[in-house]
Design an enzyme around this catalytic site. Structure first.
Site, PDB file in Angstrom:
ATOM      1  N   LYS A  71     -43.233  -5.536   3.923  1.00 30.44           N
ATOM      2  CA  LYS A  71     -42.917  -5.063   5.272  1.00 30.44           C
ATOM      3  C   LYS A  71     -44.001  -4.093   5.738  1.00 30.44           C
ATOM      4  O   LYS A  71     -44.592  -3.379   4.913  1.00 30.44           O
ATOM      5  CB  LYS A  71     -41.545  -4.388   5.199  1.00 30.44           C
ATOM      6  CG  LYS A  71     -40.892  -4.027   6.512  1.00 30.44           C
ATOM      7  CD  LYS A  71     -39.482  -3.489   6.239  1.00 30.44           C
ATOM      8  CE  LYS A  71     -38.773  -3.018   7.494  1.00 30.44           C
ATOM      9  NZ  LYS A  71     -37.404  -2.528   7.189  1.00 30.44           N
ATOM     10  N   SER A 146     -33.977  -4.482  10.226  1.00 28.42           N
ATOM     11  CA  SER A 146     -35.343  -4.446  10.697  1.00 28.42           C
ATOM     12  C   SER A 146     -36.321  -5.260   9.847  1.00 28.42           C
ATOM     13  O   SER A 146     -37.434  -5.538  10.306  1.00 28.42           O
ATOM     14  CB  SER A 146     -35.826  -2.995  10.753  1.00 28.42           C
ATOM     15  OG  SER A 146     -35.806  -2.414   9.468  1.00 28.42           O
ATOM     16  N   SER A 170     -31.042  -2.953   6.743  1.00 31.54           N
ATOM     17  CA  SER A 170     -32.254  -3.676   7.140  1.00 31.54           C
ATOM     18  C   SER A 170     -32.784  -4.714   6.171  1.00 31.54           C
ATOM     19  O   SER A 170     -33.646  -5.503   6.538  1.00 31.54           O
ATOM     20  CB  SER A 170     -33.368  -2.694   7.447  1.00 31.54           C
ATOM     21  OG  SER A 170     -33.226  -2.254   8.765  1.00 31.54           O
TER      22      SER A 170
HETATM   23  N1  GLN Z   1     -30.190  -1.493  11.993  1.00 34.66           N
HETATM   24  C1  GLN Z   1     -30.013  -0.165  11.485  1.00 34.66           C
HETATM   25  C2  GLN Z   1     -30.731   0.792  12.399  1.00 34.66           C
HETATM   26  O1  GLN Z   1     -31.080   0.368  13.429  1.00 34.66           O
HETATM   27  C3  GLN Z   1     -30.555  -0.076  10.094  1.00 34.66           C
HETATM   28  C4  GLN Z   1     -32.013  -0.050  10.073  1.00 34.66           C
HETATM   29  C5  GLN Z   1     -32.569   0.028   8.690  1.00 34.66           C
HETATM   30  O2  GLN Z   1     -31.855  -0.185   7.707  1.00 34.66           O
HETATM   31  N2  GLN Z   1     -33.820   0.405   8.624  1.00 34.66           N
HETATM   32  O3  GLN Z   1     -30.937   1.921  12.100  1.00 34.66           O
END
Ligand code: GLN
Length: 482
Positions: A71, A146, A170
Site C-alpha cells: 500500500k 482504504s 481497511s
Molecule cells: N474506513 C475507515 C476510515 O475511514 C477505516 C480506515 C482504515 O482502516 N484505515 O477511517
C-alpha cells in the site's frame, strides 16, 4: 492456468520442482497488468517488473521469488510514498519499513505501490488524489477501502500477495468486497516502523492474499518484535501453517446479536448463516452472545481516530515532506502563510474534514467531553470482547453490512460511508485480531465476506477456522471475469 492466477504456495511448489521460475511469473504478471490495469487501476503508479530475479528461485526464503505489492503508505527505500495525497507529492522514502525489509529478506519481489484512500481515510478508494480503483467483479463498483488498491490487485491477479493497513477495517472491508482474504493482526503483532501513521493506537499492517494458506505464510514472514516500533510486542510467532491444520472439533464460536440487526443486507446475512451451518458440520459449536457497547463503536472511533490523525498529520506543513506551496519563507508571517497554503492545496476534502474534527475534539474545553469520554467507552468495548473470550474461542460476524456499492454512491454522505465499517471498527478499538474470508456471492455476483475475530495474539485460531472452512468451500477459487 496462467502463473499469475496461482497462489504463493502453488508457485513455491512449481519453483521447487522446476516447472516454473520467478522470471516466468513476472512476465505473466506484466501481461496481466497490461491487459487489465487500465480497467481496475489498482496501482498508485506503474509497478516495476524488471526486478532482478537471478537466483531467486534457488534461495530458501519463505516467499522466495513471490511477487508482492504494498500500500502507498508503507515506505520502500527509493520509492515515492505519497499515501495517495497531493501533500506528499514527490516524497521518496529514505528507508525500508520493517515489513518491507522482512519481505525482501524472505525473497519476495516487490512490484510496487497500490492505490488507497488519501492517508487511509475512507472505505471506497475514492478519496485517492489519483483516481478511484474499481472493483474487479464489477467495474462500476468500489473495491472498498482504504486498502482497495491492494485488494483489487490480488483479486484481479495483478499480484500474488499484498500488504495493506487497517485502522478501522481497511484490510478486511475491501478484502470482503473484492472476494479475497485479509487479516488485521493483533495490535503489536506486526511492526509499524515505516508505515505512515494515521491513528497510532489503532493502525496495524496485515496480509491480503488469494487464500488462507498464503495469508498465514505472509503473516509468519512479517510478524514479530521490532525495537523500532515501541508498540510491537516481544512474543514468539507461532507456526501458523502448522497450527491451522489442527481440526475444529471442540471449537466454540460466538455469534454476537448486535451484528445481525438493522442495516445488514439480507444476502449478507444469509451467506454468513450458511457459513455457520457449514462450520457446524465440521465440528464447531455456536452460541449467541451480546457485545453490548457495539452501538457506540463508530462514534468512539471517529473521535479517537480523527484526534490521533490530527496530531500525526501536523507534520505535513510544507517544511520537511513533499509539497510546498509558496516560496521559502523569509519572515514569520510568510512561514504561516506557507503552512496554510500547503495544507489547503495539499489535503483533499475528507482529510480536511477529519483534521478539523480531530483538532476540535482535542481542543481545551472539549477534551473531557469527547476524547476522554471516548477513551472510557473504548475500554468498555474491549471488556465486551474479554468477557466473550472467557467462554468462546472465536467470534463470527459479517465483515461488511453490504457487498460492494457503486462508485459515487456514498461520496456525498460521509456518515453512510462511515457506517460501512460498522462491523470492523470495534476490533481495532479493542486491539484484537480479525480477518475476512470469502463466504459467498450475491445474486448480482458480488463477493461476500465473513469476519472471524479472536483473542489477542490468537491469529493461529483464526487461521484454523478459516482454513478448514476454505478447504470445504470453493468461493476462493472463483475469479472475476475481466
Ligand atoms: N474506513 C475507515 C476510515 O475511514 C477505516 C480506515 C482504515 O482502516 N484505515 O477511517
Amino acid at each position: 492456468m496462467k502463473l499469475h492466477g496461482l497462489t504463493a504456495w502453488e508457485l513455491r511448489l512449481r519453483f521447487q520442482d522446476g516447472s516454473a521460475a520467478p522470471a516466468d511469473v513476472l512476465s505473466d504478471l506484466k501481461g496481466r497488468y497490461q491487459a487489465v490495469e487500465e480497467k481496475v487501476r489498482a496501482f498508485a503508479r506503474p509497478p516495476h517488473f524488471e526486478e532482478d530475479v537471478s537466483g531467486s528461485s534457488s534461495g530458501a526464503g519463505a516467499l522466495q521469488g513471490i511477487p508482492a505489492v504494498i500500500k502507498d503508505n508503507i515506505c520502500r527505500q527509493g520509492d515515492p510514498t505519497e499515501c495517495c495525497s497531493r501533500i506528499l507529492k514527490g516524497f521518496v522514502a529514505p528507508y525500508d519499513a520493517t515489513v518491507v525489509e522482512k519481505l525482501k529478506k524472505s525473497g519476495a519481489l516487490i512490484l510496487g505501490k497500490t492505490n488507497m484512500d488519501e492517508f487511509a481515510f475512507g472505505s471506497s478508494c475514492e478519496t485517492s488524489c489519483f483516481y478511484p480503483t474499481r472493483n474487479p467483479w464489477d467495474l462500476g463498483r468500489v473495491p472498498g477501502g482504504s486498502s482497495g488498491g491492494s485488494c483489487a490487485c490480488v483479486a484481479a491477479d495483478e499480484t500474488i500477495v499484498a500488504l495493506g493497513s487497517d485502522t478501522g477495517g481497511s484490510i478486511r472491508q475491501p478484502a470482503s468486497l473484492c472476494g479475497v482474504v485479509g487479516m488485521k493482526p493483533t495490535y503489536g503483532r506486526v511492526s509499524r516502523y515505516g508505515l505512515v501513521a494515521f491513528a497510532s493506537s489503532l493502525d496495524q499492517i496485515g496480509p491480503i492474499t488469494k487464500d488462507v494458506r498464503d495469508n498465514a505464510l505472509v503473516l509468519s514472514v512479517i510478524a514479530g518484535h521490532d525495537g523500532r516500533d515501541a508498540t510491537s510486542v516481544d512474543l514468539p510467532v507461532p507456526d501458523y501453517l502448522k497450527e491451522m491444520e489442527k481440526d475444529l472439533k471442540g471449537m466454540r464460536v460466538a455469534v454476537p446479536r448486535e451484528y445481525f440487526v438493522e442495516g445488514i443486507d439480507p444476502e449478507v446475512r444469509e451467506a454468513v448463516t450458511q457459513a455457520k451451518a457449514k462450520l457446524g458440520s465440521l465440528g464447531v459449536t455456536f452460541g449467541e452472545v451480546s457485545l453490548p457497547h457495539t452501538e457506540y463503536a463508530v462514534a468512539v472511533y471517529y473521535i479517537v481516530a480523527t484526534a490521533e490523525a490530527s496530531s500525526n498529520l501536523a507534520r505535513f506543513d510544507g517544511v520537511q515532506y513533499g509539497l510546498r506551496v509558496a516560496a521559502a519563507p523569509e519572515d514569520a508571517s510568510a512561514l504561516i502563510g506557507m503552512y496554510k497554503q500547503t495544507r489547503d492545496k495539499g489535503f483533499g476534502a475528507e482529510a480536511k474534514r477529519r483534521l478539523i474534527l480531530g483538532t476540535y475534539v482535542l481542543s481545551s474545553g472539549y477534551y473531557d467531553a469527547y476524547y476522554l469520554r471516548a477513551s472510557k467507552v473504548r475500554r468498555l468495548i474491549r471488556e465486551d470482547f474479554d468477557k466473550v473470550f472467557k467462554d468462546f474461542d472465536l467470534i463470527l460476524t459479517p465483515t461488511s453490512p453490504t457487498p460492494a456499492f457503486r462508485l459515487g454512491e456514498k461520496t456525498d454522505n460521509p456518515l453512510s460511508m462511515y457506517l460501512s465499517d460498522i462491523y470492523t471498527i470495534s476490533t481495532n478499538l479493542a486491539g484484537v485480531p480479525a480477518m475476512s474470508v470469502p463466504c459467498g456471492f450475491s445474486k448480482a455476483g458480488l463477493p461476500i465476506g465473513m469476519q472471524i475475530i479472536g483473542r489477542p495474539f490468537g491469529e493461529a485460531d483464526l487461521y484454523r477456522l478459516a482454513f478448514h472452512y476454505e478447504q470445504n468451500t470453493s468461493w476462493h477459487k472463483q475469479k472475476p471475469k475481466l
